[in-house]
Design a protein around this motif. Structure first.
Motif, short mmCIF file in Angstrom:
data_model
loop_
_atom_site.label_atom_id
_atom_site.label_comp_id
_atom_site.label_asym_id
_atom_site.label_seq_id
_atom_site.Cartn_x
_atom_site.Cartn_y
_atom_site.Cartn_z
N ARG A 1 -10.74 -5.55 -12.90
CA ARG A 1 -11.46 -5.54 -11.63
C ARG A 1 -10.57 -4.95 -10.55
O ARG A 1 -9.34 -5.03 -10.63
CB ARG A 1 -11.92 -6.93 -11.24
N PRO A 2 -11.17 -4.35 -9.53
CA PRO A 2 -10.38 -3.73 -8.46
C PRO A 2 -9.88 -4.77 -7.47
O PRO A 2 -10.58 -5.73 -7.15
CB PRO A 2 -11.36 -2.78 -7.80
N GLU A 3 -8.66 -4.57 -7.00
CA GLU A 3 -8.11 -5.36 -5.91
C GLU A 3 -7.49 -4.38 -4.93
O GLU A 3 -6.84 -3.42 -5.33
CB GLU A 3 -7.07 -6.37 -6.40
N VAL A 4 -7.69 -4.65 -3.64
CA VAL A 4 -7.23 -3.71 -2.61
C VAL A 4 -6.07 -4.31 -1.83
O VAL A 4 -6.02 -5.51 -1.58
CB VAL A 4 -8.39 -3.33 -1.66
N ASP A 5 -5.13 -3.44 -1.47
CA ASP A 5 -4.06 -3.79 -0.55
C ASP A 5 -4.51 -3.27 0.81
O ASP A 5 -4.39 -2.08 1.10
CB ASP A 5 -2.75 -3.13 -0.99
N ASN A 6 -5.06 -4.16 1.62
CA ASN A 6 -5.63 -3.74 2.91
C ASN A 6 -4.57 -3.26 3.89
O ASN A 6 -4.91 -2.64 4.89
CB ASN A 6 -6.49 -4.85 3.50
N GLU A 7 -3.30 -3.52 3.61
CA GLU A 7 -2.23 -2.97 4.45
C GLU A 7 -2.07 -1.47 4.21
O GLU A 7 -1.74 -0.72 5.12
CB GLU A 7 -0.90 -3.68 4.16
N LYS A 8 -2.31 -1.03 2.97
CA LYS A 8 -2.21 0.40 2.63
C LYS A 8 -3.51 1.16 2.90
O LYS A 8 -3.49 2.36 3.12
CB LYS A 8 -1.86 0.56 1.15
N CYS A 9 -4.62 0.45 2.89
CA CYS A 9 -5.94 1.07 3.01
C CYS A 9 -6.08 1.76 4.37
O CYS A 9 -5.76 1.19 5.41
CB CYS A 9 -7.02 0.00 2.87
N VAL A 10 -6.57 3.01 4.34
CA VAL A 10 -6.80 3.78 5.57
C VAL A 10 -8.29 3.82 5.94
O VAL A 10 -8.67 4.52 6.87
CB VAL A 10 -6.24 5.22 5.44
N ARG A 11 -9.11 3.08 5.20
CA ARG A 11 -10.54 2.96 5.46
C ARG A 11 -11.26 4.31 5.50
O ARG A 11 -12.08 4.57 6.37
CB ARG A 11 -10.79 2.14 6.72
N CYS A 12 -10.92 5.14 4.55
CA CYS A 12 -11.53 6.49 4.47
C CYS A 12 -12.96 6.42 3.94
O CYS A 12 -13.75 7.33 4.20
CB CYS A 12 -10.68 7.40 3.60
N GLY A 13 -13.29 5.40 3.16
CA GLY A 13 -14.63 5.26 2.63
C GLY A 13 -14.87 5.90 1.29
O GLY A 13 -15.99 5.84 0.77
N ASN A 14 -13.85 6.52 0.69
CA ASN A 14 -14.04 7.15 -0.62
C ASN A 14 -14.52 6.14 -1.66
O ASN A 14 -15.41 6.44 -2.46
CB ASN A 14 -12.75 7.80 -1.11
N CYS A 15 -13.93 4.96 -1.66
CA CYS A 15 -14.30 3.94 -2.65
C CYS A 15 -15.78 3.57 -2.53
O CYS A 15 -16.49 3.45 -3.53
CB CYS A 15 -13.42 2.71 -2.52
N GLN A 16 -16.24 3.43 -1.31
CA GLN A 16 -17.64 3.09 -1.07
C GLN A 16 -18.55 4.25 -1.45
O GLN A 16 -19.60 4.05 -2.07
CB GLN A 16 -17.84 2.73 0.40
N THR A 17 -18.16 5.45 -1.12
CA THR A 17 -18.97 6.63 -1.41
C THR A 17 -19.13 6.87 -2.90
O THR A 17 -20.23 7.18 -3.37
CB THR A 17 -18.33 7.88 -0.76
N GLU B 1 -10.42 7.27 -6.85
CA GLU B 1 -10.76 8.08 -5.68
C GLU B 1 -9.95 7.71 -4.43
O GLU B 1 -10.02 8.42 -3.44
CB GLU B 1 -12.25 7.95 -5.36
N CYS B 2 -9.17 6.64 -4.49
CA CYS B 2 -8.39 6.21 -3.33
C CYS B 2 -7.20 7.15 -3.11
O CYS B 2 -6.32 7.26 -3.96
CB CYS B 2 -7.89 4.79 -3.51
N PRO B 3 -7.16 7.84 -1.96
CA PRO B 3 -6.10 8.82 -1.72
C PRO B 3 -4.73 8.21 -1.43
O PRO B 3 -3.73 8.91 -1.52
CB PRO B 3 -6.61 9.61 -0.51
N VAL B 4 -4.68 6.92 -1.13
CA VAL B 4 -3.40 6.28 -0.80
C VAL B 4 -3.02 5.20 -1.81
O VAL B 4 -2.11 4.40 -1.57
CB VAL B 4 -3.41 5.69 0.63
N ASP B 5 -3.71 5.15 -2.95
CA ASP B 5 -3.44 4.17 -4.01
C ASP B 5 -3.44 2.73 -3.51
O ASP B 5 -2.61 1.91 -3.92
CB ASP B 5 -2.12 4.48 -4.73
N ALA B 6 -4.40 2.41 -2.64
CA ALA B 6 -4.51 1.05 -2.11
C ALA B 6 -5.30 0.14 -3.05
O ALA B 6 -5.24 -1.08 -2.90
CB ALA B 6 -5.17 1.07 -0.74
N ILE B 7 -6.01 0.72 -4.02
CA ILE B 7 -6.81 -0.08 -4.94
C ILE B 7 -6.16 0.00 -6.32
O ILE B 7 -5.91 1.08 -6.85
CB ILE B 7 -8.26 0.43 -5.01
N LYS B 8 -5.93 -1.16 -6.91
CA LYS B 8 -5.37 -1.25 -8.26
C LYS B 8 -6.35 -2.00 -9.14
O LYS B 8 -7.00 -2.95 -8.69
CB LYS B 8 -4.03 -2.01 -8.25
N MET B 9 -6.43 -1.61 -10.38
CA MET B 9 -7.25 -2.32 -11.34
C MET B 9 -6.37 -3.37 -12.02
O MET B 9 -5.31 -3.04 -12.56
CB MET B 9 -7.82 -1.35 -12.37
#
Length: 67
Positions: A9-25, A55-63
């Motif tokens: 399952r995906p887990e996000v590091d919201n400190e690294k996340c730039v909220r680009c929306g790629n994951c949602q798109t 699709e995360c450009p900053v590797d904020a999401i890890k499986m």
């Protein structure tokens, strides 16, 4: 209602996340929501495919392995 079975399952590091929306798109199931606070996953419907992480450009999401 059938239960989703997934190995990861995906887990996000919201400190690294730039909220680009790629994951949602790119989420094929529509289980990702980007908010001002960060990314939120609806694990009730997530199949653990990993598209969001790929699709995360900053590797904020890890499986991570499902418990």
């Amino acid at each position: 209602m059938s239960q989703i079975v997934r190995a990861f399952r995906p887990e996000v590091d919201n400190e690294k996340c730039v909220r680009c929306g790629n994951c949602q798109t790119f989420c094929p199931e529509g289980t990702v929501m980007v908010t001002d606070e960060g990314v939120v996953f609806d694990y009730r419907y997530c199949k653990g495919c990993g598209v969001c992480a790929n699709e995360c450009p900053v590797d904020a999401i890890k499986m991570v392995r499902e418990a």
